[in-house]
Enzyme design. Structure first.
Site, PDB file in Angstrom:
ATOM      1  N   GLU A 127      56.320  30.367  69.266  1.00 20.63           N
ATOM      2  CA  GLU A 127      54.983  30.933  69.031  1.00 20.63           C
ATOM      3  C   GLU A 127      54.164  31.179  70.299  1.00 20.63           C
ATOM      4  O   GLU A 127      52.989  30.805  70.378  1.00 20.63           O
ATOM      5  CB  GLU A 127      54.198  30.055  68.049  1.00 20.63           C
ATOM      6  CG  GLU A 127      54.914  29.872  66.728  1.00 20.63           C
ATOM      7  CD  GLU A 127      54.125  29.060  65.701  1.00 20.63           C
ATOM      8  OE1 GLU A 127      53.040  28.569  66.038  1.00 20.63           O
ATOM      9  OE2 GLU A 127      54.602  28.944  64.568  1.00 20.63           O
ATOM     10  N   GLU A 177      62.899  29.544  59.433  1.00 21.13           N
ATOM     11  CA  GLU A 177      61.980  28.731  58.606  1.00 21.13           C
ATOM     12  C   GLU A 177      61.698  29.417  57.274  1.00 21.13           C
ATOM     13  O   GLU A 177      60.562  29.419  56.788  1.00 21.13           O
ATOM     14  CB  GLU A 177      60.658  28.491  59.367  1.00 21.13           C
ATOM     15  CG  GLU A 177      60.862  27.883  60.734  1.00 21.13           C
ATOM     16  CD  GLU A 177      59.580  27.585  61.498  1.00 21.13           C
ATOM     17  OE1 GLU A 177      58.490  27.555  60.892  1.00 21.13           O
ATOM     18  OE2 GLU A 177      59.678  27.372  62.726  1.00 21.13           O
TER      19      GLU A 177
HETATM   20  C1  XIL Z   1      54.832  22.791  60.150  1.00 27.06           C
HETATM   21  C2  XIL Z   1      55.354  21.694  59.239  1.00 27.06           C
HETATM   22  O1  XIL Z   1      56.021  22.295  58.159  1.00 27.06           O
HETATM   23  C3  XIL Z   1      54.205  20.832  58.770  1.00 27.06           C
HETATM   24  O2  XIL Z   1      54.696  19.705  58.060  1.00 27.06           O
HETATM   25  C4  XIL Z   1      53.365  20.365  59.952  1.00 27.06           C
HETATM   26  O3  XIL Z   1      52.229  19.695  59.493  1.00 27.06           O
HETATM   27  C5  XIL Z   1      52.962  21.528  60.837  1.00 27.06           C
HETATM   28  O4  XIL Z   1      54.089  22.260  61.219  1.00 27.06           O
HETATM   29  N1  XIL Z   1      55.844  27.244  62.356  1.00 27.06           N
HETATM   30  C6  XIL Z   1      56.653  26.299  62.923  1.00 27.06           C
HETATM   31  C7  XIL Z   1      56.793  24.974  62.289  1.00 27.06           C
HETATM   32  O5  XIL Z   1      57.366  26.603  63.902  1.00 27.06           O
HETATM   33  O6  XIL Z   1      56.965  23.955  63.227  1.00 27.06           O
HETATM   34  C8  XIL Z   1      55.620  24.653  61.395  1.00 27.06           C
HETATM   35  O7  XIL Z   1      55.937  23.462  60.684  1.00 27.06           O
HETATM   36  C9  XIL Z   1      55.341  25.800  60.462  1.00 27.06           C
HETATM   37  C10 XIL Z   1      55.014  27.045  61.223  1.00 27.06           C
END
Ligand code: XIL
Length: 323
Positions: free
Chosen positions: A114, A224
């Protein structure tokens, strides 16, 4: 699939989850516990990550590291939340130390997560960006990770890069600059936290294509994936109180079309794989969340809260079988 250490999905203690993961997946990501703040700042010890990796090894499951570099304050170590003159040295020590710690244990890493912004500026104004006066931290992190772990695949990972708009263009520019500077990058992760009807499958495919066209060896990984039911941005917003059978069928088709497109468009040698962001709906980061000022509940995953497979699971299966 991704595993959390909260919301009762803890792989280390929840045997029902262990059974599902071992039967259905070939790779796991840590949903949280390999982020920067979870490592000891000097020894890089991380008991939960180490236990998770050894469980995966025992069960013949690979591990994708997530993430060496990520900006949110609440998952940063203290030296990065309140930076001082030693910031760059600590940053290099973290990337090298964590990559070295897991050398030979992982299939791949999200090296930088990101770094692109959502607005008009191409780059996120993160603590890393500010401390390096620009994006040199990205190339540096990849080089250090490669030096510490020569065989692991190194990914750049981001979200909302699947819509084939300005953020996809910024991604293409970033990756092509890294490639032309000789930075060791093996692939690009598309997070794929998608809405029921956004981005379109055409835009998703065009985004993958734009990255694949940069270099014949670059891999595409869906890192994801989850498919929400709600859409806080539609007019009017869609905010469901439950997901009935037509909603579940719509979600099934969405999962199926994304996976079918991936298998069609990305040659086998260039597939980094597909990760779903959790097992059961009640473990999802979207089980209870706020977006665009709306408080919502959602059911974005492949198992319901009773750990039964949903139509979405069948959609994934059908796509994998080419049905
Ligand atoms: C999120 C998790 O799912 C949550 O449990 C946590 O509170 C915050 O992070 N992009 C990403 C992930 O790369 O690391 C994030 O995960 C969601 C968005």
């Amino acid at each position: 699939m991704a595993l959390d250490n909260s919301r009762n999905a803890n792989l280390l203690t929840n045997t029902a989850i262990q059974t599902i993961v071992a039967a259905n997946f070939s790779q796991i990501s840590a949903e949280n516990n390999m982020k920067m703040s979870y490592y000891n700042e000097t020894t890089f010890a991380n008991a939960e990550a180490e236990q998770m990796i050894s469980w995966a090894n025992q069960n013949n499951i690979g591990v994708h590291g997530h993430a060496l570099v990520w900006h949110p304050d609440y998952q940063l170590p203290s030296w990065a939340r309140t930076p001082d003159a030693n910031f760059r040295a600590r940053f290099e020590a973290h990337v090298r130390g964590v990559a070295r710690k897991h050398r030979g244990q992982l299939e791949s890493w999200d090296v930088v997560n990101e770094a692109l912004s959502d607005g008009g500026e191409p780059y996120r104004d993160s603590v890393f960006y500010r401390q390096y006066n620009g994006i040199d931290y990205i190339a540096n992190a990849f080089r250090w990770a490669r030096e510490e772990d020569p065989d692991v695949d190194l990914y750049y990972n981001d979200y909302n890069t699947e819509a084939n708009g300005a953020k996809t263009q910024a991604l293409v520019t970033l990756i092509s600059e890294l490639l032309s500077s000789g930075v060791p990058i093996d692939g690009v992760g598309f997070q794929m936290h998608v809405l029921p009807d956004w981005p379109s499958i055409t835009d998703i495919r065009a985004s993958w294509r734009a990255i694949m066209d940069l270099d014949p060896n670059l891999k595409i990984k869906l890192t994801e994936l989850d498919v929400r039911t709600n859409n806080a941005y539609s007019d009017p917003p869609r905010v469901e109180q439950s997901c009935d059978s037509s909603c579940l069928q719509q979600q099934k088709q969405r999962y199926k079309s994304i996976i079918a497109a991936y298998l069609t468009d990305v040659p086998a040698a260039r597939r980094g794989g597909i990760t779903v962001w959790g097992v059961a709906d009640n473990h999802s980061w979207y089980s209870d969340y706020e977006e665009n000022g709306l408080q919502m509940v959602d059911w974005p995953l492949l198992w319901n809260s009773d750990l039964q497979t949903k139509p979405a699971y069948d959609g994934v299966w059908e796509a994998l079988q080419g049905l």
